[in-house]
Design a protein around this motif. Structure first.
Motif, PDB file in Angstrom:
ATOM      1  N   ALA A  57       0.834  -1.204   0.000  1.00  0.00           N
ATOM      2  CA  ALA A  57       0.000   0.000   0.000  1.00  0.00           C
ATOM      3  C   ALA A  57       0.868   1.254   0.000  1.00  0.00           C
ATOM      4  O   ALA A  57       0.595   2.223  -0.724  1.00  0.00           O
ATOM      5  N   ASN A  58       1.916   1.263   0.826  1.00  0.00           N
ATOM      6  CA  ASN A  58       2.844   2.405   0.824  1.00  0.00           C
ATOM      7  C   ASN A  58       3.453   2.604  -0.561  1.00  0.00           C
ATOM      8  O   ASN A  58       3.512   3.725  -1.085  1.00  0.00           O
ATOM      9  N   ALA A 220      -0.243  -5.488  13.272  1.00  0.00           N
ATOM     10  CA  ALA A 220      -1.001  -4.320  12.804  1.00  0.00           C
ATOM     11  C   ALA A 220       0.030  -3.241  12.453  1.00  0.00           C
ATOM     12  O   ALA A 220       1.098  -3.187  13.074  1.00  0.00           O
ATOM     13  N   PRO A 221      -0.223  -2.398  11.438  1.00  0.00           N
ATOM     14  CA  PRO A 221      -1.482  -2.260  10.696  1.00  0.00           C
ATOM     15  C   PRO A 221      -1.705  -3.426   9.737  1.00  0.00           C
ATOM     16  O   PRO A 221      -0.754  -3.918   9.143  1.00  0.00           O
ATOM     17  N   GLN A 222      -2.962  -3.840   9.625  1.00  0.00           N
ATOM     18  CA  GLN A 222      -3.328  -4.943   8.747  1.00  0.00           C
ATOM     19  C   GLN A 222      -4.845  -4.885   8.533  1.00  0.00           C
ATOM     20  O   GLN A 222      -5.620  -4.946   9.485  1.00  0.00           O
ATOM     21  N   THR A 283      -1.683   7.328   8.243  1.00  0.00           N
ATOM     22  CA  THR A 283      -2.117   6.600   9.428  1.00  0.00           C
ATOM     23  C   THR A 283      -2.323   5.120   9.113  1.00  0.00           C
ATOM     24  O   THR A 283      -2.363   4.708   7.954  1.00  0.00           O
ATOM     25  N   ASN A 284      -2.490   4.322  10.184  1.00  0.00           N
ATOM     26  CA  ASN A 284      -2.836   2.911   9.991  1.00  0.00           C
ATOM     27  C   ASN A 284      -4.122   2.772   9.196  1.00  0.00           C
ATOM     28  O   ASN A 284      -4.242   1.891   8.333  1.00  0.00           O
ATOM     29  N   ALA A 285      -5.092   3.642   9.461  1.00  0.00           N
ATOM     30  CA  ALA A 285      -6.368   3.571   8.740  1.00  0.00           C
ATOM     31  C   ALA A 285      -6.176   3.862   7.258  1.00  0.00           C
ATOM     32  O   ALA A 285      -6.788   3.201   6.401  1.00  0.00           O
ATOM     33  N   ASP A 286      -5.315   4.831   6.926  1.00  0.00           N
ATOM     34  CA  ASP A 286      -5.023   5.121   5.519  1.00  0.00           C
ATOM     35  C   ASP A 286      -4.433   3.895   4.836  1.00  0.00           C
ATOM     36  O   ASP A 286      -4.856   3.497   3.743  1.00  0.00           O
ATOM     37  N   GLN A 287      -3.431   3.316   5.472  1.00  0.00           N
ATOM     38  CA  GLN A 287      -2.776   2.150   4.865  1.00  0.00           C
ATOM     39  C   GLN A 287      -3.752   0.989   4.711  1.00  0.00           C
ATOM     40  O   GLN A 287      -3.780   0.320   3.666  1.00  0.00           O
ATOM     41  N   LYS A 307      -7.591   5.832  -6.279  1.00  0.00           N
ATOM     42  CA  LYS A 307      -8.839   6.003  -5.522  1.00  0.00           C
ATOM     43  C   LYS A 307      -8.573   6.718  -4.199  1.00  0.00           C
ATOM     44  O   LYS A 307      -9.305   7.633  -3.809  1.00  0.00           O
ATOM     45  N   TRP A 308      -7.502   6.306  -3.525  1.00  0.00           N
ATOM     46  CA  TRP A 308      -7.185   6.947  -2.244  1.00  0.00           C
ATOM     47  C   TRP A 308      -6.700   8.381  -2.463  1.00  0.00           C
ATOM     48  O   TRP A 308      -7.103   9.296  -1.735  1.00  0.00           O
ATOM     49  N   LEU A 309      -5.838   8.598  -3.441  1.00  0.00           N
ATOM     50  CA  LEU A 309      -5.307   9.938  -3.697  1.00  0.00           C
ATOM     51  C   LEU A 309      -6.413  10.910  -4.075  1.00  0.00           C
ATOM     52  O   LEU A 309      -6.422  12.063  -3.627  1.00  0.00           O
TER      53      LEU A 309
END
Length: 323
Positions: A57-58, A220-222, A283-287, A307-309
């Protein structure tokens, strides 16, 4: 105040002199104000890709911005954690964009050989440990106390575990303390690798659905934790230095502020990609959101990143180089 007439005489005289002598007045060229300094071209950016979805994801988001905003040519190399460090030190990789500790490698490549640098935190909080599915913790509330694990070892026996409880692992390349913890805490368990993060997730998913007894390494994050809220097993509390000797570890895993590592020459090159990676922070939620797009919604990395951007411009605009 009235102006006396004699003050205009020198000016008229100058006009007459210039007309008679053919003298010309030199006009200084107009100088434009300085513009912004030219940005160093990005060229090729080479990123390590370690084998877990949060790391992907990163990479997805950083690669998308590097290509589409900084005109970089991005190369992504699938590597284990240790191989990623080796290639970064050799200049074959520019950056590792999610690093979990590795103090030994930092001492070697950052402090001693000085070929790598810490390149800022990711913003993600990393938690590693042993987990059981929710149904199991509900039925046996004390199973999450490591001192009771031997009482329940028989529940986790499986083919090939030699009568011991089976503790699941993920990708064999992950650096874990599980073998040492079992030995030093005198637990009647053995480690069994599923082979990948996806297979580890599927084992926990199946265990919750079928009420199978499973215990395993997780973190986590996961994104999967939003689907199945695995319950953390309490090992002896972590204290600084308790894991200094990998063979003698008898404490829980260290909590991490995850960070990024860059090749020193790349970090100091002035590349806009180096600035982007240093500034990258979420954040963890973003990832987990981007990871879920990739794994659950079956999007490509590019689609997931876009989509995220598109939904979070205020988060990422500050990562880009100014100007």
């Amino acid at each position: 105040m009235r102006t006396s007439g004699w003050r205009r005489v020198p000016a008229l005289a100058c006009v007459l002199v210039l007309a008679l002598t053919g003298c010309a007045v030199e006009v200084q060229p107009r100088v434009a104000p300085p513009g912004p300094p030219a940005r160093t071209p990005c060229g090729t950016l080479t990123l390590a890709v370690n084998p877990w979805i949060g790391y992907e994801a990163n990479v997805a988001v950083i690669s998308s911005l590097a290509r589409n905003r900084l005109n970089c040519t991005v190369v992504e190399k699938d590597l284990s954690e240790e191989d990623a460090w080796k290639q970064l030190a050799a200049g074959e990789v520019d950056a590792i964009v999610e690093n979990w500790g590795h103090d030994d490698l930092k001492k070697r490549y950052i402090d001693a050989e000085r070929v790598a640098v810490e390149h800022g935190i990711t913003g993600n909080k990393g938690v590693i440990g042993w987990y059981v599915p929710p149904w199991l913790a509900k039925k046996y509330p004390d199973i999450t106390d490591w001192r009771k694990l031997n009482d329940y070892a028989h529940l986790f026996q499986a083919e090939g575990s030699d009568g011991k409880g089976r503790l699941l692992g993920g990708d064999p390349s992950y650096v874990t303390n599980d073998q040492a913890l079992i030995r030093n805490l005198k637990l009647n368990y053995t480690v069994s690798f599923t082979g990948s993060e996806d297979k580890l997730i599927e084992a926990f998913r199946r265990a919750e659905k079928r009420h199978d007894a499973v215990i395993g390494y997780f973190y986590a994050p996961q994104w999967f934790l939003s689907e199945v809220d695995l319950v953390h097993v309490s090992l002896p509390a972590y204290t600084p230095g308790c894991d200094a000797d990998p063979k003698r570890v008898a404490c829980d895993y260290q909590p991490y502020d995850l960070d990024k590592i860059a090749n020193r020459a790349f970090a100091e090159s002035g590349s806009p990609a180096a600035t982007l990676i240093r500034n990258f922070r979420w954040t963890n939620a973003d990832q987990n959101t981007v990871a879920r797009y990739i794994r659950v919604d079956k999007m490509s990395r590019d689609e997931a990143a876009k989509k995220w951007l598109d939904a979070n411009p205020k988060v990422w605009q500050g990562w880009l180089p100014t100007g």
